[in-house]
Motif scaffolding. Structure first.
Motif, PDB file in Angstrom:
ATOM      1  N   GLY A  41       0.819  -1.215   0.000  1.00 36.61           N
ATOM      2  CA  GLY A  41       0.000   0.000   0.000  1.00 36.61           C
ATOM      3  C   GLY A  41       0.846   1.256   0.000  1.00 36.61           C
ATOM      4  N   ALA A  42       1.925   1.234   0.779  1.00 35.02           N
ATOM      5  CA  ALA A  42       2.810   2.404   0.822  1.00 35.02           C
ATOM      6  C   ALA A  42       3.477   2.617  -0.539  1.00 35.02           C
ATOM      7  CB  ALA A  42       3.857   2.218   1.918  1.00 35.02           C
ATOM      8  N   ALA A  43       3.901   1.524  -1.160  1.00 36.38           N
ATOM      9  CA  ALA A  43       4.531   1.641  -2.484  1.00 36.38           C
ATOM     10  C   ALA A  43       3.530   2.162  -3.519  1.00 36.38           C
ATOM     11  CB  ALA A  43       5.089   0.288  -2.911  1.00 36.38           C
ATOM     12  N   LEU A  44       2.320   1.638  -3.483  1.00 36.69           N
ATOM     13  CA  LEU A  44       1.292   2.094  -4.424  1.00 36.69           C
ATOM     14  C   LEU A  44       0.952   3.558  -4.187  1.00 36.69           C
ATOM     15  CD1 LEU A  44      -0.704   1.472  -6.692  1.00 36.69           C
ATOM     16  CD2 LEU A  44      -2.311   0.654  -4.942  1.00 36.69           C
ATOM     17  N   LEU A  45       0.896   3.965  -2.934  1.00 38.56           N
ATOM     18  CA  LEU A  45       0.604   5.362  -2.617  1.00 38.56           C
ATOM     19  C   LEU A  45       1.721   6.271  -3.124  1.00 38.56           C
ATOM     20  CD1 LEU A  45      -1.372   7.289  -1.259  1.00 38.56           C
ATOM     21  CD2 LEU A  45      -0.137   6.944   0.880  1.00 38.56           C
ATOM     22  N   LEU A  46       2.952   5.847  -2.954  1.00 39.86           N
ATOM     23  CA  LEU A  46       4.087   6.630  -3.434  1.00 39.86           C
ATOM     24  C   LEU A  46       4.050   6.755  -4.961  1.00 39.86           C
ATOM     25  CD1 LEU A  46       6.739   8.086  -2.729  1.00 39.86           C
ATOM     26  CD2 LEU A  46       7.887   5.887  -3.009  1.00 39.86           C
ATOM     27  N   VAL A  47       3.771   5.648  -5.634  1.00 39.35           N
ATOM     28  CA  VAL A  47       3.676   5.668  -7.097  1.00 39.35           C
ATOM     29  C   VAL A  47       2.542   6.596  -7.534  1.00 39.35           C
ATOM     30  CG1 VAL A  47       3.028   4.246  -9.095  1.00 39.35           C
ATOM     31  CG2 VAL A  47       4.726   3.407  -7.469  1.00 39.35           C
ATOM     32  N   ALA A  60      -5.032   5.917  -5.185  1.00 42.93           N
ATOM     33  CA  ALA A  60      -4.529   6.508  -3.940  1.00 42.93           C
ATOM     34  C   ALA A  60      -5.415   6.106  -2.764  1.00 42.93           C
ATOM     35  CB  ALA A  60      -4.455   8.023  -4.070  1.00 42.93           C
ATOM     36  N   LEU A  61      -6.716   6.158  -2.948  1.00 41.98           N
ATOM     37  CA  LEU A  61      -7.635   5.755  -1.870  1.00 41.98           C
ATOM     38  C   LEU A  61      -7.490   4.267  -1.561  1.00 41.98           C
ATOM     39  CD1 LEU A  61     -10.871   7.758  -2.766  1.00 41.98           C
ATOM     40  CD2 LEU A  61      -9.295   8.146  -0.874  1.00 41.98           C
ATOM     41  N   GLY A  62      -7.327   3.471  -2.605  1.00 38.95           N
ATOM     42  CA  GLY A  62      -7.109   2.037  -2.394  1.00 38.95           C
ATOM     43  C   GLY A  62      -5.818   1.773  -1.643  1.00 38.95           C
ATOM     44  N   ALA A  63      -4.771   2.526  -1.977  1.00 35.52           N
ATOM     45  CA  ALA A  63      -3.485   2.364  -1.293  1.00 35.52           C
ATOM     46  C   ALA A  63      -3.594   2.749   0.173  1.00 35.52           C
ATOM     47  CB  ALA A  63      -2.421   3.211  -1.990  1.00 35.52           C
ATOM     48  N   ILE A  64      -4.301   3.831   0.455  1.00 34.02           N
ATOM     49  CA  ILE A  64      -4.500   4.259   1.848  1.00 34.02           C
ATOM     50  C   ILE A  64      -5.293   3.202   2.608  1.00 34.02           C
ATOM     51  CG2 ILE A  64      -5.646   5.973   3.314  1.00 34.02           C
ATOM     52  CD1 ILE A  64      -4.899   8.060   1.137  1.00 34.02           C
TER      53      ILE A  64
END
Length: 115
Positions: A41-47, A60-64
């Motif tokens: 999730g952190a990696a996806l949010l960063l991307v 972004a919402l999914g990553a959070i």
């Protein structure tokens, strides 16, 4: 067997320890999965924040959500694992105390006499 023979109780305690060990192992697996979810999730949010791969607000919402869900799952399973480890320790101490009450006798290897 006498009425104060603790072998049945020892057997029950050993069964309980095995069940608790299974619960502890499942908790460890969920803890690993939670850590993977938090990292993913952190990696996806960063991307998503960096705007790579054209991911939008939904990503972004999914990553959070993935990070938060991982954190909640991690905390819950760590707590359960601690409680389970405590219960295993208590059961092992009880088993050791019961084994200590048994009047054990030493068995030696003596050669058999042939007639």
């Amino acid at each position: 067997m006498t009425s104060d023979d603790p072998t049945d109780e020892i057997s029950d305690i050993e069964d309980r320890i095995e069940r608790l060990a299974g619960i502890a192992e499942r908790c460890r697996k969920y803890i690993l999965a939670s850590k993977i979810a938090i990292g993913s999730g952190a990696a996806l949010l960063l991307v998503t924040i960096l705007g790579l791969f054209g991911l939008g607000q939904t990503a972004a919402l999914g990553a959070i959500a993935l990070v938060l869900g991982g954190i909640v799952s991690l905390g819950s399973n760590v707590s359960t694992l601690r409680q389970t480890d405590g219960a295993i320790s208590a059961a092992e101490a009880r088993r050791a105390a019961l084994i200590g009450r048994i009047d054990l006798r030493v068995v030696t290897d003596t050669p058999m006499k042939l007639v």
